[in-house]
Structure formats: C-alpha cells, structure tokens
Design a protein around this motif. Structure first.
Motif, mmCIF file in Angstrom:
data_model
loop_
_atom_site.group_PDB
_atom_site.id
_atom_site.type_symbol
_atom_site.label_atom_id
_atom_site.label_comp_id
_atom_site.label_asym_id
_atom_site.label_seq_id
_atom_site.Cartn_x
_atom_site.Cartn_y
_atom_site.Cartn_z
ATOM 1 N N MET A 287 -2.273 1.275 8.880
ATOM 2 C CA MET A 287 -0.890 0.998 8.587
ATOM 3 C C MET A 287 -0.148 2.069 8.721
ATOM 4 N N SER A 288 1.031 2.152 9.335
ATOM 5 C CA SER A 288 1.705 3.211 9.393
ATOM 6 C C SER A 288 3.058 3.421 8.451
ATOM 7 N N PHE A 289 3.151 4.863 8.378
ATOM 8 C CA PHE A 289 4.157 5.193 7.528
ATOM 9 C C PHE A 289 5.582 4.720 7.701
ATOM 10 N N ALA B 64 -1.689 9.578 2.082
ATOM 11 C CA ALA B 64 -2.086 8.589 1.249
ATOM 12 C C ALA B 64 -1.298 7.267 1.471
ATOM 13 N N ARG C 244 -3.059 1.743 -1.967
ATOM 14 C CA ARG C 244 -2.382 3.261 -1.829
ATOM 15 C C ARG C 244 -2.334 4.131 -3.108
ATOM 16 N N LYS D 226 -0.244 6.258 4.708
ATOM 17 C CA LYS D 226 -0.526 5.864 5.747
ATOM 18 C C LYS D 226 -1.592 5.160 5.734
#
Lengths: 89, 89
Positions: free
Chosen positions: A1-3, B86, A79, B88
């Motif tokens: 999963m990307s930022f 975290a 997260r 990401k």
DNA sequence: TCAATATATTAGAATATTCTAATATTCTTG
DNA sequence: CAAGAATATTAGAATATTCTAATATATTGA
C-alpha cells in the motif's frame, strides 16, 4: 500500500489530539467495551468522548460493534499500532 | 523514550496536514536546501511554505541550517521516518 | 553601499476544531 | 410498554488553523 499525503495526513490529524491519542493507545492495552470507564479515566464528559470516538471512526482508525447497550471500540487500521510504537522509540 | 500523549499528539498534529506531510516525506528522499523548488513542487506560495516549515521546526520535526541566503531543512526527530514508513505498510 | 536573492514575519479574513449543555436514540429488563 | 443504562447527536460559543497579500530581514556580489 503506498503513501498518499492527502489521505494519510487525515489519519495523523485524527491521532493528533491528546485525548484521541490516549483513547487509541488505551485500546492497544485494554479492550474498549466500556466507554464509561474510558470517560472516567480520561476525566472528560461523555459527550466529548463520544465526539472524539466519532472522529476516530470517521477517519477509519476505530470500528465500533454494538453489544447490547454497550459499544465495543477497536482499532481497525493496522498501521496505527506501528505509528504508536514508533512514537515510543 | 516513553510515550507521552500530550507531547506526542503535537508531533502527529504537525504531520497531520497534507502540505507538511509532503514536505517531510520529500525531505526523506531529497535534500532540503532549496525551498524555492519545494514551493514549485508543492504549488503553494513562498509565504505559506515558510509558515508550514516554521510549524515543523517549532514541533521539533525539522531543523534549519543556514547556508548563505539559502536555508537547508532536515528531519531532526528520528521517530518521524518510522512513522512515515508505518503509513506505507 | 545597492540591488538581487532567499526566506521570514505580520495582519487579517475565512474556515475548522473543540468543548459544554441539552436533548435524542437504542437497547434491556421488569 | 415504561424506566434505566449506555451512547450519540445537536447547537453554539470560544479558540485555533489556514491561507493570501503585504512587508521585513538577511546575505551575497557588483
């Protein structure tokens, strides 16, 4: 999963209040099936607690499941635990 | 170092704005010795960038060192990189 | 010293957040 | 169904945040 700065900053913003951060950190240690106790521990009004919990729900950090007249809150974004761990380093 | 909700929520609050989060994430990848370029990349005004940088400095996230007429910004709180990592996951 | 460059500060309007007080909703039990 | 328990919602005042526009400060080089 990307930022994604737009989305991710909302998560951090939701955690960026002392009461909300205490609620979430507390949920990492105790179960969240007693909002009245939360209220007592935090020394805030029931209404205020409910509003902060609503913000944490809206931001996807917590989910709520009803159990009779009580509501159990738990952390729904995986997260979050890592973020709080990172703060402790 | 142990978790302090009052202090730590200030850190998260400072990161809890899309522009500030982009600035900080950017500083993890590029050096921060060109605020004009930052301004261009973010599409914001110089004044606004300076104000966000000031917030990040005040919260202890960034430090600034002057180099002629330029200022270099860098991340001064080592927990920040872990928090962004975290996000990401 | 003067102008140019780079960044910081201030003022203030627009908007958002936070809290308390009051009220509403939902569920359970007698 | 009525009352009590647990939580949610609403309204609104106080405060905080965010942005733009204007101005100020600091440094360098001609």
């Amino acid at each position: 999963m990307s930022f994604n700065a737009e989305k991710d900053s909302e998560l951090l913003k939701a955690l960026g209040h002392p009461i909300r951060l205490k609620i979430v950190a507390g949920l990492m240690e105790h179960d969240g099936c007693n909002v009245s106790k939360m209220v007592d521990n935090l020394g805030i009004s029931q209404s205020n607690a409910s509003q902060h919990l609503a913000i944490l729900k809206r931001s996807g950090i917590l989910k709520a499941t009803r159990n009779g007249t009580k509501t159990c809150f738990s952390i729904s974004d995986k997260r979050v635990a890592n973020i709080i761990q990172a703060l402790k380093k």
